[in-house]
Scaffold this motif. Structure first.
Motif, PDB file in Angstrom:
ATOM      1  N   LYS A  45       0.660  -1.180  -0.024  1.00 36.69           N
ATOM      2  CA  LYS A  45      -0.013  -0.089  -0.030  1.00 36.69           C
ATOM      3  C   LYS A  45       0.917   1.386  -0.003  1.00 36.69           C
ATOM      4  CE  LYS A  45      -2.320   1.423   3.542  1.00 36.69           C
ATOM      5  NZ  LYS A  45      -3.400   1.632   4.865  1.00 36.69           N
ATOM      6  N   THR A  85       0.919   4.887   0.927  1.00 41.08           N
ATOM      7  CA  THR A  85       0.070   6.027   1.831  1.00 41.08           C
ATOM      8  C   THR A  85      -0.062   7.074   1.207  1.00 41.08           C
ATOM      9  OG1 THR A  85       1.623   4.836   3.572  1.00 41.08           O
ATOM     10  CG2 THR A  85       0.158   6.635   4.156  1.00 41.08           C
ATOM     11  N   THR A  98      -0.839   7.747  -2.222  1.00 37.40           N
ATOM     12  CA  THR A  98      -2.040   7.886  -3.180  1.00 37.40           C
ATOM     13  C   THR A  98      -3.036   6.791  -2.904  1.00 37.40           C
ATOM     14  OG1 THR A  98      -0.770   6.186  -4.212  1.00 37.40           O
ATOM     15  CG2 THR A  98      -0.401   8.703  -4.969  1.00 37.40           C
ATOM     16  N   MET A  99      -2.970   5.995  -1.855  1.00 35.75           N
ATOM     17  CA  MET A  99      -3.563   4.722  -1.432  1.00 35.75           C
ATOM     18  C   MET A  99      -3.741   3.874  -2.359  1.00 35.75           C
ATOM     19  SD  MET A  99      -4.496   5.978   1.541  1.00 35.75           S
ATOM     20  CE  MET A  99      -5.706   4.537   1.962  1.00 35.75           C
ATOM     21  N   LYS A 113      -2.970   0.281  -3.687  1.00 34.25           N
ATOM     22  CA  LYS A 113      -2.841  -0.949  -2.982  1.00 34.25           C
ATOM     23  C   LYS A 113      -2.918  -2.073  -3.843  1.00 34.25           C
ATOM     24  CE  LYS A 113      -7.473  -1.108  -0.761  1.00 34.25           C
ATOM     25  NZ  LYS A 113      -7.917  -1.076   0.651  1.00 34.25           N
TER      26      LYS A 113
END
Length: 188
Positions: A78, A80, A82-83, A85
């Protein structure tokens, strides 16, 4: 009653003789948990599986165990910021060559430790590579070191081991770390 007693003696002797054989052949399968670190990403472990065959050459308390395995390994990631995943996946054919020592060697029950190298050949390219690493050219083979312990009871075995990658997939995709739990059955 006498025939039953003789049958039990013959069966016991044959079991002990099989347990002391200098060569064991078997199949095994199990669960693995993989983590692959990547630059700028948070990683976590994810489950996969292993299936294969092994040969154990016994030298009293020591043994040499080559194997041929198919592994499916997966690691979650993941980003963080840009999110973004996903799961980084790879399938490989692995050939470990383990040297082991039987701490307890009773023939029908063994407790052992082992270590050795393993080479893995990717059967497919890495899947689900994060967008920022799409230009990376991942390696098609990996070298690992395995260390673990196992228990043999009659024809069954349980091995628990950890393998640490010795070679990165690429510049930014790190060496895999894998925890394995494998159950085996000795055919010969």
């Amino acid at each position: 009653m006498r025939k039953l007693f003789m049958l039990l003696i013959v069966m016991s002797i044959s079991c002990i003789a099989m347990a002391q054989s200098p060569l064991d052949l078997g199949i095994h399968a199990g669960w693995n948990n993989t983590k692959i670190n990547m630059e700028k990403y948070d990683e976590s472990t994810y489950s996969g599986f292993t299936i294969g065959a092994f040969m154990r050459v016994n030298f009293k308390d020591f043994y040499l165990e080559p194997a041929l395995n198919f592994n499916r390994n997966t690691s979650k990631f993941k980003l963080t910021e840009t999110m973004e995943k996903g799961k980084l996946k790879y399938d490989a054919v692995s050939i470990p060559l383990l040297l082991g020592y039987k701490i307890l060697n009773t023939g029908l029950l063994n407790i052992r430790i082992f270590a050795g190298p393993q080479v893995s050949f990717l059967t497919k390219d890495l899947k689900n590579i994060p967008e920022m690493y799409k230009n990376e050219d991942p390696s098609k083979n990996l070298w690992d070191i395995k260390i673990g312990a196992g228990v043999d009871a009659w024809k069954f075995s349980l091995d628990i081991d950890f393998q640490q990658g010795l070679k990165k997939f690429s510049k930014k995709i790190e060496k895999p770390q894998v925890f394995n739990v494998i159950i085996g059955y000795r055919i010969l």
